[in-house]
Scaffold this motif. Structure first.
Motif, PDB file in Angstrom:
ATOM      1  N   MET A 118      46.019  57.488  42.448  1.00 62.84           N
ATOM      2  CA  MET A 118      46.918  58.271  41.585  1.00 62.84           C
ATOM      3  C   MET A 118      47.163  59.681  42.134  1.00 62.84           C
ATOM      4  SD  MET A 118      46.053  56.932  37.752  1.00 62.84           S
ATOM      5  CE  MET A 118      47.371  57.884  37.003  1.00 62.84           C
ATOM      6  N   LEU A 119      46.176  60.206  42.855  1.00 64.48           N
ATOM      7  CA  LEU A 119      46.373  61.516  43.475  1.00 64.48           C
ATOM      8  C   LEU A 119      47.563  61.494  44.430  1.00 64.48           C
ATOM      9  CD1 LEU A 119      42.754  62.662  44.328  1.00 64.48           C
ATOM     10  CD2 LEU A 119      44.368  63.787  42.789  1.00 64.48           C
ATOM     11  N   GLY A 120      47.820  60.334  44.991  1.00 67.96           N
ATOM     12  CA  GLY A 120      48.933  60.183  45.926  1.00 67.96           C
ATOM     13  C   GLY A 120      50.293  60.342  45.273  1.00 67.96           C
ATOM     14  N   ARG A 125      49.662  54.845  36.125  1.00 73.70           N
ATOM     15  CA  ARG A 125      48.546  53.904  36.167  1.00 73.70           C
ATOM     16  C   ARG A 125      49.016  52.501  36.543  1.00 73.70           C
ATOM     17  NH1 ARG A 125      43.463  55.169  34.311  1.00 73.70           N
ATOM     18  NH2 ARG A 125      43.581  57.374  33.875  1.00 73.70           N
ATOM     19  N   ASP A 126      50.113  52.090  35.922  1.00 71.45           N
ATOM     20  CA  ASP A 126      50.666  50.762  36.231  1.00 71.45           C
ATOM     21  C   ASP A 126      51.056  50.673  37.707  1.00 71.45           C
ATOM     22  OD1 ASP A 126      50.335  50.084  33.635  1.00 71.45           O
ATOM     23  OD2 ASP A 126      52.448  50.297  33.062  1.00 71.45           O
ATOM     24  N   LYS A 127      51.689  51.752  38.155  1.00 76.86           N
ATOM     25  CA  LYS A 127      52.125  51.786  39.553  1.00 76.86           C
ATOM     26  C   LYS A 127      50.914  51.747  40.499  1.00 76.86           C
ATOM     27  CE  LYS A 127      55.548  54.198  42.041  1.00 76.86           C
ATOM     28  NZ  LYS A 127      56.144  55.482  42.346  1.00 76.86           N
ATOM     29  N   ALA A 128      49.878  52.508  40.108  1.00 75.27           N
ATOM     30  CA  ALA A 128      48.669  52.542  40.947  1.00 75.27           C
ATOM     31  C   ALA A 128      48.032  51.158  41.007  1.00 75.27           C
ATOM     32  CB  ALA A 128      47.676  53.568  40.395  1.00 75.27           C
ATOM     33  N   HIS A 129      48.012  50.454  39.866  1.00 77.44           N
ATOM     34  CA  HIS A 129      47.452  49.101  39.855  1.00 77.44           C
ATOM     35  C   HIS A 129      48.244  48.165  40.762  1.00 77.44           C
ATOM     36  CE1 HIS A 129      44.007  49.193  37.234  1.00 77.44           C
ATOM     37  NE2 HIS A 129      44.660  49.948  36.363  1.00 77.44           N
ATOM     38  N   LYS A 130      49.566  48.347  40.771  1.00 72.88           N
ATOM     39  CA  LYS A 130      50.404  47.502  41.650  1.00 72.88           C
ATOM     40  C   LYS A 130      50.077  47.764  43.120  1.00 72.88           C
ATOM     41  CE  LYS A 130      54.354  46.407  38.748  1.00 72.88           C
ATOM     42  NZ  LYS A 130      54.864  47.443  37.832  1.00 72.88           N
ATOM     43  N   LEU A 182      42.902  45.461  46.319  1.00 67.02           N
ATOM     44  CA  LEU A 182      41.821  46.340  45.884  1.00 67.02           C
ATOM     45  C   LEU A 182      41.675  46.316  44.362  1.00 67.02           C
ATOM     46  CD1 LEU A 182      42.725  49.412  48.117  1.00 67.02           C
ATOM     47  CD2 LEU A 182      40.586  48.144  48.282  1.00 67.02           C
ATOM     48  N   ASP A 183      42.411  45.437  43.676  1.00 67.59           N
ATOM     49  CA  ASP A 183      42.436  45.494  42.202  1.00 67.59           C
ATOM     50  C   ASP A 183      41.038  45.416  41.583  1.00 67.59           C
ATOM     51  OD1 ASP A 183      43.539  43.413  43.685  1.00 67.59           O
ATOM     52  OD2 ASP A 183      44.822  42.708  42.060  1.00 67.59           O
ATOM     53  N   GLU A 184      40.189  44.565  42.160  1.00 66.40           N
ATOM     54  CA  GLU A 184      38.862  44.384  41.548  1.00 66.40           C
ATOM     55  C   GLU A 184      37.980  45.629  41.679  1.00 66.40           C
ATOM     56  OE1 GLU A 184      36.266  41.644  43.964  1.00 66.40           O
ATOM     57  OE2 GLU A 184      38.114  41.450  45.123  1.00 66.40           O
ATOM     58  N   PHE A 185      38.390  46.574  42.550  1.00 64.87           N
ATOM     59  CA  PHE A 185      37.577  47.776  42.758  1.00 64.87           C
ATOM     60  C   PHE A 185      38.134  48.998  42.031  1.00 64.87           C
ATOM     61  CE2 PHE A 185      37.466  45.232  46.737  1.00 64.87           C
ATOM     62  CZ  PHE A 185      36.158  44.795  46.633  1.00 64.87           C
ATOM     63  N   ALA A 186      39.180  48.816  41.210  1.00 67.70           N
ATOM     64  CA  ALA A 186      39.911  49.943  40.616  1.00 67.70           C
ATOM     65  C   ALA A 186      39.006  50.989  39.970  1.00 67.70           C
ATOM     66  CB  ALA A 186      40.918  49.412  39.594  1.00 67.70           C
ATOM     67  N   ASN A 187      37.973  50.532  39.276  1.00 61.70           N
ATOM     68  CA  ASN A 187      37.149  51.492  38.535  1.00 61.70           C
ATOM     69  C   ASN A 187      35.839  51.850  39.236  1.00 61.70           C
ATOM     70  OD1 ASN A 187      39.022  51.715  36.387  1.00 61.70           O
ATOM     71  ND2 ASN A 187      38.387  49.660  35.726  1.00 61.70           N
ATOM     72  N   MET A 188      35.718  51.432  40.486  1.00 60.91           N
ATOM     73  CA  MET A 188      34.521  51.797  41.255  1.00 60.91           C
ATOM     74  C   MET A 188      34.687  53.172  41.864  1.00 60.91           C
ATOM     75  SD  MET A 188      33.085  48.670  43.532  1.00 60.91           S
ATOM     76  CE  MET A 188      32.142  49.575  44.749  1.00 60.91           C
ATOM     77  N   GLU A 189      33.573  53.871  42.072  1.00 57.44           N
ATOM     78  CA  GLU A 189      33.648  55.138  42.798  1.00 57.44           C
ATOM     79  C   GLU A 189      34.011  54.832  44.250  1.00 57.44           C
ATOM     80  OE1 GLU A 189      30.212  57.638  42.497  1.00 57.44           O
ATOM     81  OE2 GLU A 189      30.312  57.692  40.310  1.00 57.44           O
ATOM     82  N   ALA A 190      35.006  55.571  44.757  1.00 64.01           N
ATOM     83  CA  ALA A 190      35.518  55.278  46.103  1.00 64.01           C
ATOM     84  C   ALA A 190      34.401  55.345  47.147  1.00 64.01           C
ATOM     85  CB  ALA A 190      36.639  56.247  46.452  1.00 64.01           C
ATOM     86  N   ALA A 220      46.780  53.173  50.553  1.00 64.24           N
ATOM     87  CA  ALA A 220      47.479  53.048  49.271  1.00 64.24           C
ATOM     88  C   ALA A 220      47.866  54.440  48.769  1.00 64.24           C
ATOM     89  CB  ALA A 220      46.598  52.327  48.254  1.00 64.24           C
ATOM     90  N   ARG A 221      46.945  55.391  48.914  1.00 60.34           N
ATOM     91  CA  ARG A 221      47.237  56.762  48.471  1.00 60.34           C
ATOM     92  C   ARG A 221      48.354  57.376  49.314  1.00 60.34           C
ATOM     93  NH1 ARG A 221      42.497  61.113  48.639  1.00 60.34           N
ATOM     94  NH2 ARG A 221      42.893  60.876  50.841  1.00 60.34           N
ATOM     95  N   ALA A 222      48.322  57.109  50.640  1.00 52.58           N
ATOM     96  CA  ALA A 222      49.326  57.707  51.540  1.00 52.58           C
ATOM     97  C   ALA A 222      50.735  57.214  51.223  1.00 52.58           C
ATOM     98  CB  ALA A 222      48.981  57.417  53.000  1.00 52.58           C
ATOM     99  N   ILE A 223      50.871  55.964  50.774  1.00 57.87           N
ATOM    100  CA  ILE A 223      52.228  55.464  50.510  1.00 57.87           C
ATOM    101  C   ILE A 223      52.616  55.562  49.035  1.00 57.87           C
ATOM    102  CG2 ILE A 223      52.203  53.938  52.514  1.00 57.87           C
ATOM    103  CD1 ILE A 223      52.058  51.603  50.429  1.00 57.87           C
ATOM    104  N   ALA A 224      51.682  56.046  48.190  1.00 56.74           N
ATOM    105  CA  ALA A 224      51.961  56.139  46.754  1.00 56.74           C
ATOM    106  C   ALA A 224      53.181  57.007  46.469  1.00 56.74           C
ATOM    107  CB  ALA A 224      50.738  56.684  46.013  1.00 56.74           C
TER     108      ALA A 224
END
Ligand code: ADP
Ligand code: MG
Length: 254
Positions: free
Chosen positions: A100-102, A129-134, A141-149, A163-167
């Protein structure tokens, strides 16, 4: 979509000419390769384009506008995204938050509105948030969404960075050794994503140590050696160029 052009760009660190008189083009809608042995100056090129390092000489143009003296945040806002050779994520933030920072570049609700939790900001937050999930789904990476990076495996952290770079939907994205440390399956998954991004009109600059990977993906490849551009053109021709073979002696070209 604009082209990115480097015109006679140099970067000197004291007496070391890390990048010397380099001219190259990253057109929209295709993947352009930048290869060369370790220490050739590849990351320095990316650091100059993205405003992290000042140029010693030359000019960098996005479309017809010079971005050579712009700060990193301005270059990003103008539509040039990047990843780092050494991964830079917020280790304690979640994967979703990192992505989302992206979105920052395209954010329309001001920070105060977000802090107050006004409806528009909330709606926008939900939209992001929806866009980030997409995006996470696209990079598997969907299964890791709520894990600490910081707790993710290395290959997964690289994908979060991409993902962040192209967000922010950049026109140009600079990928500094994006498949380093990945296995063949993971690399091919990313290759597919890179092709899709190019097909959508984005211009990609792919820096990679794996010459085979670059030759498969790129229409045009540039070869740096000790800061000098020693060859450029069609990948199959470039990797047979005696100057390129000589530069890679002692390393592996496959
Ligand atoms: N900040 C810096 N200060 C001094 N020398 C640097 C700096 N960054 C890179 N270099 C030197 O510039 C050369 C090119 O480095 P780099 O661009 O990282 O190469 P590559 O990414 O192709 O491996 C190397 O000799 C490296 O040691
Ligand atoms: Mg490098």
């Amino acid at each position: 979509m604009p082209s990115l052009r480097l015109e006679k760009v140099s970067k000197h660190f004291g007496g070391l000419k890390a990048v010397d008189d380099v001219t190259m083009v990253v057109p929209p809608g295709e993947i352009t390769g930048l290869i060369g042995p370790n220490g050739a100056g590849k990351s320095t090129v990316v650091n100059m384009i993205s405003g992290v390092l000042a140029l010693t000489h030359g000019d960098i143009l996005l479309g017809d506008q010079s971005i050579a003296t712009d700060r990193a945040d301005i270059v990003a806002r103008k539509g040039v995204g990047r990843t780092f050779q050494n991964i830079r994520l917020l280790a304690e933030a979640t994967v979703l938050e990192n992505v989302m920072l992206g979105f920052h570049r395209r954010e329309t609700a001001g920070v105060p509105a977000s802090l107050l939790g006004l409806p528009a900001a909330i709606r926008e937050d939900r939209k992001f948030r929806d866009k980030a999930h997409k995006l996470l789904a696209r990079f598997r990476l969907d299964e890791f969404a709520n894990m600490e990076a910081g707790n993710l495996a290395y290959g997964h952290q690289r994908r979060v960075e991409m993902a962040r770079a192209i967000a922010s939907e950049p026109d140009i994205v600079l990928l500094d050794e994006p498949v380093a440390g990945m296995n063949d399956v993971e690399s091919e998954e990313l290759a597919t994503i890179f092709r899709e991004l190019a097909a959508s009109g984005m211009g990609l600059l792919l820096i990679e140590h794996n010459v085979g990977f670059v030759t498969r993906l790129c229409r045009n490849v540039y070869v740096l050696d000790s800061g000098r551009m020693i060859a450029s053109g069609d990948p199959q021709t470039v990797i047979r160029d005696p100057k390129v073979v000589a530069a890679y002696i002692g390393t592996s070209v496959q």
